[in-house]
Design a protein around this motif. Structure first.
Motif, PDB file in Angstrom:
ATOM      1  N   GLU A 261       0.938  -1.301   0.210  1.00  0.00           N
ATOM      2  CA  GLU A 261      -0.195   0.254  -0.058  1.00  0.00           C
ATOM      3  C   GLU A 261       1.512   1.221  -0.071  1.00  0.00           C
ATOM      4  O   GLU A 261       0.289   2.030  -1.026  1.00  0.00           O
ATOM      5  CB  GLU A 261      -0.726  -0.273   1.624  1.00  0.00           C
ATOM      6  CG  GLU A 261      -1.894  -0.813   1.433  1.00  0.00           C
ATOM      7  CD  GLU A 261      -2.755  -0.779   2.486  1.00  0.00           C
ATOM      8  OE1 GLU A 261      -2.372  -0.420   3.206  1.00  0.00           O
ATOM      9  OE2 GLU A 261      -3.590  -1.985   3.034  1.00  0.00           O
TER      10      GLU A 261
ATOM     11  N   VAL B 276       1.135   4.094  -2.691  1.00  0.00           N
ATOM     12  CA  VAL B 276       0.702   5.504  -2.414  1.00  0.00           C
ATOM     13  C   VAL B 276       2.326   6.528  -3.572  1.00  0.00           C
ATOM     14  O   VAL B 276       1.401   7.478  -3.843  1.00  0.00           O
ATOM     15  CB  VAL B 276       0.069   6.053  -1.531  1.00  0.00           C
ATOM     16  CG1 VAL B 276       0.916   6.977  -1.009  1.00  0.00           C
ATOM     17  CG2 VAL B 276      -0.897   5.055  -0.511  1.00  0.00           C
TER      18      VAL B 276
ATOM     19  N   HIS C  71       1.595   9.451  -6.067  1.00  0.00           N
ATOM     20  CA  HIS C  71       2.613  10.164  -5.377  1.00  0.00           C
ATOM     21  C   HIS C  71       3.197  10.991  -7.390  1.00  0.00           C
ATOM     22  O   HIS C  71       3.182  12.158  -7.754  1.00  0.00           O
ATOM     23  CB  HIS C  71       3.091  10.797  -4.440  1.00  0.00           C
ATOM     24  CG  HIS C  71       3.806  11.770  -4.181  1.00  0.00           C
ATOM     25  ND1 HIS C  71       2.942  13.063  -3.973  1.00  0.00           N
ATOM     26  CD2 HIS C  71       5.118  12.949  -3.540  1.00  0.00           C
ATOM     27  CE1 HIS C  71       3.066  14.196  -3.714  1.00  0.00           C
ATOM     28  NE2 HIS C  71       4.539  14.450  -3.409  1.00  0.00           N
TER      29      HIS C  71
END
Length: 232
Positions: free
Chosen positions: A123, A127, A131
């Protein structure tokens, strides 16, 4: 105080019951008229001193500290031991159930278990990837929207102007050396020399025949267009 201590030492050395004339050997510190009475007075004062010493109370508390119940019983330790025992009992009961199930089912081994491979940082990596992609898209948008500072077309026009200036100031026409290199042919080696000479002779005859004057050439030499020549 010192007097009473001295009298106690003297009385200790001589027992009154065994020695009847002990008062005669008593030596008081101060001069007295009756040694017997002085001995009795000193003995009384010493006994009073000893009673005071034994009955005195200390000003400093030298007794041991008070024992509290929570320090001697240690309820936290007992609670931890109870939890540990409950955990051991629970594990023992689970092990007992497993052993009983193995005894009932003849202890079959099931090693065909398929587990999905999971990553603990999956996870977080997703992320971070989102980004980074967003930042790259923003950078690409800024680069596509920005206008160039230098004009390539203007550079090309300037270069054409410089070429014209170079042609105008040159002593000899530009590009003549390249044309001469193209016209020159390499001389063959060995027995092909005669063939090369024959070929050059044929080329010279062909060049002379090709240089016959024509109407178009005359018109071109005169600097007239063929259409104007026809009109004449």
């Amino acid at each position: 105080m010192l007097q009473s201590m001295n009298t106690y030492r003297q009385m200790k050395n001589c027992d009154m019951e065994t020695c009847a004339a002990s008062h005669l050997a008593y030596q008081p510190l101060l001069p007295t008229a009756n040694k017997y009475l002085q001995q009795k007075w000193d003995k009384a004062s010493y006994d009073l001193h000893r009673e005071k010493v034994t009955s005195t109370k200390t000003t400093i508390n030298t007794k041991p500290p008070k024992n509290y119940v929570h320090l001697s019983v240690k309820l936290k330790k007992l609670k931890l031991e109870e939890e540990r025992k409950a955990k051991i009992d629970r594990e023992n009961s689970m092990l007992k159930e497993k052993i009983s199930s193995i005894m009932r089912t003849t202890g079959g081994v099931n090693s065909r278990k398929f587990y999905d491979k999971k990553s603990l940082g999956k996870e977080k990596r997703q992320v971070e990837l989102l980004h980074i992609t967003k930042e790259n898209q923003m950078i690409l948008c800024r680069l596509s929207q920005c206008k160039p500072h230098y004009n390539v077309r203007k550079w090309h026009e300037d270069w054409l102007k410089t070429l014209m200036v170079m042609d105008s100031i040159a002593r000899y026409p530009r590009g003549r050396a390249n044309q001469q290199k193209r016209q020159e042919q390499p001389i063959k080696k060995g027995g092909d020399c005669d063939k090369g000479q024959k070929g050059t002779a044929e080329e010279t005859t062909h060049s002379h025949t090709s240089r016959k004057p024509s109407g178009n050439d005359e018109n071109e030499e005169e600097g007239l267009d063929p259409a104007k020549a026809d009109m004449k």
